[in-house]
Design a protein around this motif. Structure first.
Motif, mmCIF file in Angstrom:
data_model
loop_
_atom_site.group_PDB
_atom_site.id
_atom_site.type_symbol
_atom_site.label_atom_id
_atom_site.label_comp_id
_atom_site.label_asym_id
_atom_site.label_seq_id
_atom_site.Cartn_x
_atom_site.Cartn_y
_atom_site.Cartn_z
ATOM 1 N N CYS A 77 54.268 -74.733 36.953
ATOM 2 C CA CYS A 77 55.505 -75.294 37.494
ATOM 3 C C CYS A 77 55.747 -76.697 36.946
ATOM 4 O O CYS A 77 56.870 -77.048 36.555
ATOM 5 C CB CYS A 77 55.449 -75.347 39.023
ATOM 6 N N ASP A 78 54.687 -77.501 36.915
ATOM 7 C CA ASP A 78 54.801 -78.852 36.354
ATOM 8 C C ASP A 78 55.284 -78.793 34.907
ATOM 9 O O ASP A 78 56.130 -79.594 34.483
ATOM 10 C CB ASP A 78 53.448 -79.570 36.406
ATOM 11 N N PHE A 79 54.723 -77.848 34.148
ATOM 12 C CA PHE A 79 55.086 -77.736 32.738
ATOM 13 C C PHE A 79 56.559 -77.380 32.566
ATOM 14 O O PHE A 79 57.284 -78.019 31.784
ATOM 15 C CB PHE A 79 54.216 -76.694 32.052
ATOM 16 N N VAL A 80 57.030 -76.373 33.289
ATOM 17 C CA VAL A 80 58.428 -75.967 33.125
ATOM 18 C C VAL A 80 59.366 -77.059 33.642
ATOM 19 O O VAL A 80 60.411 -77.318 33.050
ATOM 20 C CB VAL A 80 58.680 -74.603 33.801
ATOM 21 N N ASN A 81 58.988 -77.750 34.719
ATOM 22 C CA ASN A 81 59.779 -78.895 35.170
ATOM 23 C C ASN A 81 59.821 -79.994 34.107
ATOM 24 O O ASN A 81 60.864 -80.624 33.873
ATOM 25 C CB ASN A 81 59.197 -79.457 36.468
ATOM 26 N N LEU A 82 58.699 -80.210 33.460
ATOM 27 C CA LEU A 82 58.627 -81.208 32.390
ATOM 28 C C LEU A 82 59.509 -80.801 31.215
ATOM 29 O O LEU A 82 60.244 -81.623 30.646
ATOM 30 C CB LEU A 82 57.165 -81.341 31.954
ATOM 31 N N LEU A 83 59.469 -79.510 30.875
ATOM 32 C CA LEU A 83 60.309 -79.012 29.785
ATOM 33 C C LEU A 83 61.792 -79.172 30.095
ATOM 34 O O LEU A 83 62.575 -79.580 29.229
ATOM 35 C CB LEU A 83 60.020 -77.533 29.528
ATOM 36 N N PHE A 84 62.189 -78.820 31.315
ATOM 37 C CA PHE A 84 63.585 -78.992 31.703
ATOM 38 C C PHE A 84 63.987 -80.457 31.592
ATOM 39 O O PHE A 84 65.104 -80.779 31.184
ATOM 40 C CB PHE A 84 63.818 -78.485 33.122
ATOM 41 N N THR A 85 63.069 -81.352 31.943
ATOM 42 C CA THR A 85 63.346 -82.785 31.858
ATOM 43 C C THR A 85 63.557 -83.209 30.408
ATOM 44 O O THR A 85 64.534 -83.892 30.075
ATOM 45 C CB THR A 85 62.187 -83.589 32.477
ATOM 46 N N VAL A 86 62.642 -82.799 29.515
ATOM 47 C CA VAL A 86 62.770 -83.118 28.087
ATOM 48 C C VAL A 86 64.067 -82.536 27.530
ATOM 49 O O VAL A 86 64.804 -83.195 26.777
ATOM 50 C CB VAL A 86 61.558 -82.587 27.293
ATOM 51 N N ASP A 87 64.373 -81.294 27.922
ATOM 52 C CA ASP A 87 65.569 -80.610 27.444
ATOM 53 C C ASP A 87 66.834 -81.344 27.875
ATOM 54 O O ASP A 87 67.751 -81.554 27.073
ATOM 55 C CB ASP A 87 65.574 -79.175 27.985
ATOM 56 N N GLU A 88 66.890 -81.759 29.128
ATOM 57 C CA GLU A 88 68.079 -82.454 29.631
ATOM 58 C C GLU A 88 68.234 -83.831 28.977
ATOM 59 O O GLU A 88 69.342 -84.264 28.683
ATOM 60 C CB GLU A 88 68.011 -82.597 31.158
ATOM 61 N N ILE A 89 67.111 -84.516 28.731
ATOM 62 C CA ILE A 89 67.183 -85.816 28.057
ATOM 63 C C ILE A 89 67.698 -85.635 26.635
ATOM 64 O O ILE A 89 68.625 -86.326 26.189
ATOM 65 C CB ILE A 89 65.800 -86.503 28.041
ATOM 66 N N SER A 90 67.127 -84.671 25.907
ATOM 67 C CA SER A 90 67.462 -84.514 24.487
ATOM 68 C C SER A 90 68.842 -83.887 24.268
ATOM 69 O O SER A 90 69.433 -84.061 23.205
ATOM 70 C CB SER A 90 66.387 -83.683 23.773
ATOM 71 N N ASP A 91 69.368 -83.190 25.277
ATOM 72 C CA ASP A 91 70.701 -82.584 25.148
ATOM 73 C C ASP A 91 71.775 -83.618 24.863
ATOM 74 O O ASP A 91 72.799 -83.310 24.243
ATOM 75 C CB ASP A 91 71.077 -81.819 26.427
ATOM 76 N N ASP A 92 71.582 -84.848 25.336
ATOM 77 C CA ASP A 92 72.575 -85.907 25.149
ATOM 78 C C ASP A 92 72.227 -86.831 23.985
ATOM 79 O O ASP A 92 72.860 -87.873 23.814
ATOM 80 C CB ASP A 92 72.705 -86.742 26.433
ATOM 81 N N GLN A 93 71.230 -86.449 23.195
ATOM 82 C CA GLN A 93 70.777 -87.330 22.115
ATOM 83 C C GLN A 93 71.121 -86.761 20.739
ATOM 84 O O GLN A 93 71.298 -85.550 20.585
ATOM 85 C CB GLN A 93 69.256 -87.526 22.218
ATOM 86 N N ASN A 94 71.195 -87.667 19.753
ATOM 87 C CA ASN A 94 71.343 -87.213 18.373
ATOM 88 C C ASN A 94 69.969 -86.775 17.858
ATOM 89 O O ASN A 94 68.964 -86.872 18.565
ATOM 90 C CB ASN A 94 71.962 -88.315 17.493
ATOM 91 N N GLY A 95 69.941 -86.295 16.606
ATOM 92 C CA GLY A 95 68.692 -85.767 16.061
ATOM 93 C C GLY A 95 67.561 -86.769 16.046
ATOM 94 O O GLY A 95 66.426 -86.451 16.415
ATOM 95 N N LYS A 96 67.865 -88.002 15.657
ATOM 96 C CA LYS A 96 66.827 -89.038 15.567
ATOM 97 C C LYS A 96 66.253 -89.358 16.946
ATOM 98 O O LYS A 96 65.028 -89.411 17.135
ATOM 99 C CB LYS A 96 67.412 -90.301 14.932
ATOM 100 N N ASP A 97 67.130 -89.567 17.931
ATOM 101 C CA ASP A 97 66.665 -89.919 19.270
ATOM 102 C C ASP A 97 65.950 -88.750 19.942
ATOM 103 O O ASP A 97 64.964 -88.946 20.669
ATOM 104 C CB ASP A 97 67.839 -90.380 20.135
ATOM 105 N N ALA A 98 66.448 -87.525 19.704
ATOM 106 C CA ALA A 98 65.785 -86.345 20.276
ATOM 107 C C ALA A 98 64.375 -86.198 19.707
ATOM 108 O O ALA A 98 63.442 -85.801 20.411
ATOM 109 C CB ALA A 98 66.606 -85.088 19.991
ATOM 110 N N ILE A 151 59.197 -79.621 19.467
ATOM 111 C CA ILE A 151 59.917 -80.893 19.331
ATOM 112 C C ILE A 151 60.658 -80.975 17.994
ATOM 113 O O ILE A 151 61.744 -81.547 17.910
ATOM 114 C CB ILE A 151 58.995 -82.111 19.530
ATOM 115 N N GLU A 152 60.078 -80.377 16.956
ATOM 116 C CA GLU A 152 60.767 -80.381 15.664
ATOM 117 C C GLU A 152 62.031 -79.529 15.727
ATOM 118 O O GLU A 152 63.074 -79.899 15.187
ATOM 119 C CB GLU A 152 59.821 -79.886 14.574
ATOM 120 N N ALA A 153 61.950 -78.400 16.428
ATOM 121 C CA ALA A 153 63.110 -77.507 16.539
ATOM 122 C C ALA A 153 64.208 -78.136 17.395
ATOM 123 O O ALA A 153 65.401 -77.971 17.106
ATOM 124 C CB ALA A 153 62.682 -76.171 17.128
#
Length: 340
Positions: A77-98, A151-153
């Protein structure tokens, strides 16, 4: 997509899926613990937090890892919550920031002494410390490799989004296996089961065929079910439905039907590979059987979760499961998407 299209009819993926679902009995307590953990960091805005909570990531884990004990289930559960967090952060970022966000995630997961002072780093190290208590060395090494690929993808996806580019089907499918984090999540199966499969098994063509078929089942069904929500937000570039419409000249219903037919083909591929697995001896064969069950459980668990969570279909989810008719949401114009 025709401007007159107002709805589409989903294929009945449940009807062609011969796998048996289950639900983790530790869900109420462990999910509450994990939710409290991730929410305590307040990484996301209130709006994103509300969407995040509505998504029911712990509920997904209860369907995807029903066999895990309390401690291991809490960690998934911690892992999938962490993934959702990373995903939501990177959704608003450009390639470099993501990519920078991804590197924090990756470095904190592979090296507990790493510290860049960020909240994401602290969260990731806490998760990893829990993971390492029960994770075999081979499973952990492969898990870290999946993290790097992920992270590369995600950075490639952000770059494509910036350029407004839609990949062809083969290139998209390869990228989607990684940026969806589905292969990454499948990597937790050995940990959750308490087994550490040898590389010769995991890298065997038959085992890999099973793995990729079930990963693709999850990726394609997720794209199908999330399409309505994504088209309403104008975020359709990273979806197989858009790929099929742009590169195969299909209309919306044609793309939907293509996904249904492909999903059935993936089931057939998985079953054929499973039936022709070699033997590695009684002990390993027993572990391989458990791992195959874990793959199957992820697929049917994801299908079941998709109609329990509000993430894809909102309050209409039960009606949509019954009728399979999806009415398109009107487009919502967001500030950062006004040019579209």
């Amino acid at each position: 997509m025709s401007s007159s299209t107002s709805s589409f009819v989903l294929p009945d993926l449940h009807a062609v899926t011969p796998f048996k679902g289950s639900f983790n009995p530790h869900y109420p307590e462990a999910a509450a613990e994990s939710s409290e953990w991730v929410n305590s960091y307040r990484v996301l805005s209130d709006k994103k937090r509300a969407f995040f909570l509505q998504g029911g990531s712990e509920l997904l884990c209860a369907h995807a890892y029903p066999y895990a004990d309390h401690e291991r289930f809490r960690t998934t559960c911690d892992f999938v919550n962490l993934l959702f967090t990373v995903d939501e952060i990177s959704d608003d970022q450009n390639g470099k920031d993501a990519h920078e966000t991804g590197l924090t995630f990756y470095n904190a997961m592979r090296d507990l002494s790493y510290d860049d002072g960020s909240t994401l780093c602290k969260m990731t190290k806490e998760f990893t410390a829990r993971l390492l208590k029960h994770c075999g060395p081979l499973t952990y090494r492969r898990f870290i490799k999946h993290c790097k690929d992920y992270i590369e993808a995600v950075a490639v996806e952000a770059d494509l989004r910036e350029r407004g580019e839609v990949l062809d089907l083969d290139a998209y499918q390869t990228l989607r296996r990684e940026n969806s984090a589905v292969r990454f999540c499948f990597g937790l199966a050995g940990y959750a089961l308490g087994i550490d499969l040898p590389d010769e098994v995991v890298e065997h063509p038959k085992f890999m065929a099973m793995h990729l078929a079930t990963v693709d089942m999850v990726c394609w069904s997720n794209d199908l079910y999330s399409y309505n929500m994504e088209q309403a937000m104008g975020h359709t570039g990273n979806n197989v439905m858009t790929v099929l419409m742009q590169h195969k000249g299909l209309d919306l219903q044609g793309a939907v039907d293509y996904v249904g037919a492909h999903f059935k083909g993936l089931i057939d591929t998985f079953l054929a590979a499973k039936a022709t697995l070699p033997s590695w001896g009684a002990k390993v064969d027993g572990e391989v059987a458990q791992y195959a069950m874990a793959m199957e459980t992820w697929v049917i668990g994801n299908l079941n979760w998709s109609f329990e969570t509000q993430r894809y279909f909102g309050h209409a989810r039960h009606e949509i499961k019954r009728t399979r008719v999806v009415y398109l949401y009107p487009r919502r114009v967001e500030e950062h998407n006004e040019e579209n």
